[in-house]
Design a protein around this motif. Structure first.
Motif, PDB file in Angstrom:
ATOM      1  N   THR A  12     -67.702  -2.972 -86.165  1.00 16.68           N
ATOM      2  CA  THR A  12     -68.690  -1.908 -86.210  1.00 16.68           C
ATOM      3  C   THR A  12     -68.558  -1.147 -87.519  1.00 16.68           C
ATOM      4  O   THR A  12     -67.514  -0.597 -87.817  1.00 16.68           O
ATOM      5  CB  THR A  12     -68.493  -0.951 -85.020  1.00 16.68           C
ATOM      6  OG1 THR A  12     -68.618  -1.694 -83.820  1.00 16.68           O
ATOM      7  CG2 THR A  12     -69.538   0.147 -85.043  1.00 16.68           C
ATOM      8  N   GLU A  13     -69.655  -1.184 -88.268  1.00 17.18           N
ATOM      9  CA  GLU A  13     -69.668  -0.470 -89.541  1.00 17.18           C
ATOM     10  C   GLU A  13     -71.023   0.193 -89.699  1.00 17.18           C
ATOM     11  O   GLU A  13     -71.995  -0.181 -89.043  1.00 17.18           O
ATOM     12  CB  GLU A  13     -69.449  -1.443 -90.701  1.00 17.18           C
ATOM     13  CG  GLU A  13     -68.065  -2.023 -90.756  1.00 17.18           C
ATOM     14  CD  GLU A  13     -67.883  -2.919 -91.968  1.00 17.18           C
ATOM     15  OE1 GLU A  13     -68.797  -2.968 -92.799  1.00 17.18           O
ATOM     16  OE2 GLU A  13     -66.836  -3.565 -92.058  1.00 17.18           O
ATOM     17  N   SER A  14     -71.072   1.141 -90.597  1.00 15.62           N
ATOM     18  CA  SER A  14     -72.354   1.787 -90.851  1.00 15.62           C
ATOM     19  C   SER A  14     -73.213   0.891 -91.727  1.00 15.62           C
ATOM     20  O   SER A  14     -72.730   0.282 -92.681  1.00 15.62           O
ATOM     21  CB  SER A  14     -72.140   3.134 -91.530  1.00 15.62           C
ATOM     22  OG  SER A  14     -71.554   2.961 -92.794  1.00 15.62           O
ATOM     23  N   CYS A  15     -74.473   0.770 -91.360  1.00 15.01           N
ATOM     24  CA  CYS A  15     -75.407  -0.047 -92.120  1.00 15.01           C
ATOM     25  C   CYS A  15     -76.354   0.873 -92.876  1.00 15.01           C
ATOM     26  O   CYS A  15     -76.976   1.753 -92.283  1.00 15.01           O
ATOM     27  CB  CYS A  15     -76.182  -0.959 -91.176  1.00 15.01           C
ATOM     28  SG  CYS A  15     -77.504  -1.867 -92.013  1.00 15.01           S
ATOM     29  N   ASP A  21     -74.333   3.119 -87.161  1.00 16.96           N
ATOM     30  CA  ASP A  21     -73.292   2.116 -86.972  1.00 16.96           C
ATOM     31  C   ASP A  21     -73.846   0.937 -86.191  1.00 16.96           C
ATOM     32  O   ASP A  21     -74.402   1.108 -85.106  1.00 16.96           O
ATOM     33  CB  ASP A  21     -72.113   2.724 -86.218  1.00 16.96           C
ATOM     34  CG  ASP A  21     -71.304   3.648 -87.114  1.00 16.96           C
ATOM     35  OD1 ASP A  21     -71.589   3.673 -88.325  1.00 16.96           O
ATOM     36  OD2 ASP A  21     -70.410   4.329 -86.608  1.00 16.96           O
ATOM     37  N   HIS A  24     -71.390  -5.799 -87.298  1.00 21.00           N
ATOM     38  CA  HIS A  24     -71.490  -6.654 -88.470  1.00 21.00           C
ATOM     39  C   HIS A  24     -70.643  -7.898 -88.279  1.00 21.00           C
ATOM     40  O   HIS A  24     -69.569  -7.859 -87.685  1.00 21.00           O
ATOM     41  CB  HIS A  24     -70.995  -5.928 -89.727  1.00 21.00           C
ATOM     42  CG  HIS A  24     -71.933  -4.874 -90.227  1.00 21.00           C
ATOM     43  ND1 HIS A  24     -72.180  -3.720 -89.550  1.00 21.00           N
ATOM     44  CD2 HIS A  24     -72.683  -4.823 -91.345  1.00 21.00           C
ATOM     45  CE1 HIS A  24     -73.042  -2.991 -90.237  1.00 21.00           C
ATOM     46  NE2 HIS A  24     -73.371  -3.631 -91.332  1.00 21.00           N
ATOM     47  N   ALA A  50     -70.240  -8.483 -95.245  1.00 20.82           N
ATOM     48  CA  ALA A  50     -70.531  -8.029 -93.892  1.00 20.82           C
ATOM     49  C   ALA A  50     -72.035  -8.085 -93.675  1.00 20.82           C
ATOM     50  O   ALA A  50     -72.801  -7.491 -94.425  1.00 20.82           O
ATOM     51  CB  ALA A  50     -70.013  -6.608 -93.685  1.00 20.82           C
ATOM     52  N   CYS A  52     -75.146  -7.313 -91.205  1.00 23.36           N
ATOM     53  CA  CYS A  52     -75.583  -6.519 -90.067  1.00 23.36           C
ATOM     54  C   CYS A  52     -76.267  -7.427 -89.050  1.00 23.36           C
ATOM     55  O   CYS A  52     -77.168  -8.186 -89.395  1.00 23.36           O
ATOM     56  CB  CYS A  52     -76.533  -5.420 -90.544  1.00 23.36           C
ATOM     57  SG  CYS A  52     -77.243  -4.469 -89.196  1.00 23.36           S
TER      58      CYS A  52
END
Ligand SMILES: [Zn+2]
Length: 66
Positions: A12-15, A21, A24, A50, A52
């Motif tokens: 989970t990362e910010s896109c 979040d 990815h 990464a 999304c």
């Protein structure tokens, strides 16, 4: 469509596209820095890519920051 648990792949990362979040899929690519043609074999750098899972946006990050 059958889905397999992909907890190992998803992070989970910010896109920046989704501006939130998202999950990815992360892979590592060796990319040749193409600015110099000489010694290109020795200038391959690992990049963390990464993707999304929501919008498909790719965020590329150089792993070696030396
Ligand atoms: Zn996204």
């Amino acid at each position: 469509m059958a889905t397999q648990p992909s907890d190992l792949d998803g992070v989970t990362e910010s896109c920046p596209e989704c501006t939130r979040d998202t999950t990815h899929k992360v892979r590592v690519e060796l990319r040749t820095e193409s600015s110099k043609q000489e010694n290109s074999q020795f200038s391959r750098e690992p990049y963390r890519v990464a993707t999304c899972m929501d919008c498909g946006n790719e965020t590329t990050q150089r792993m070696n920051n030396a």
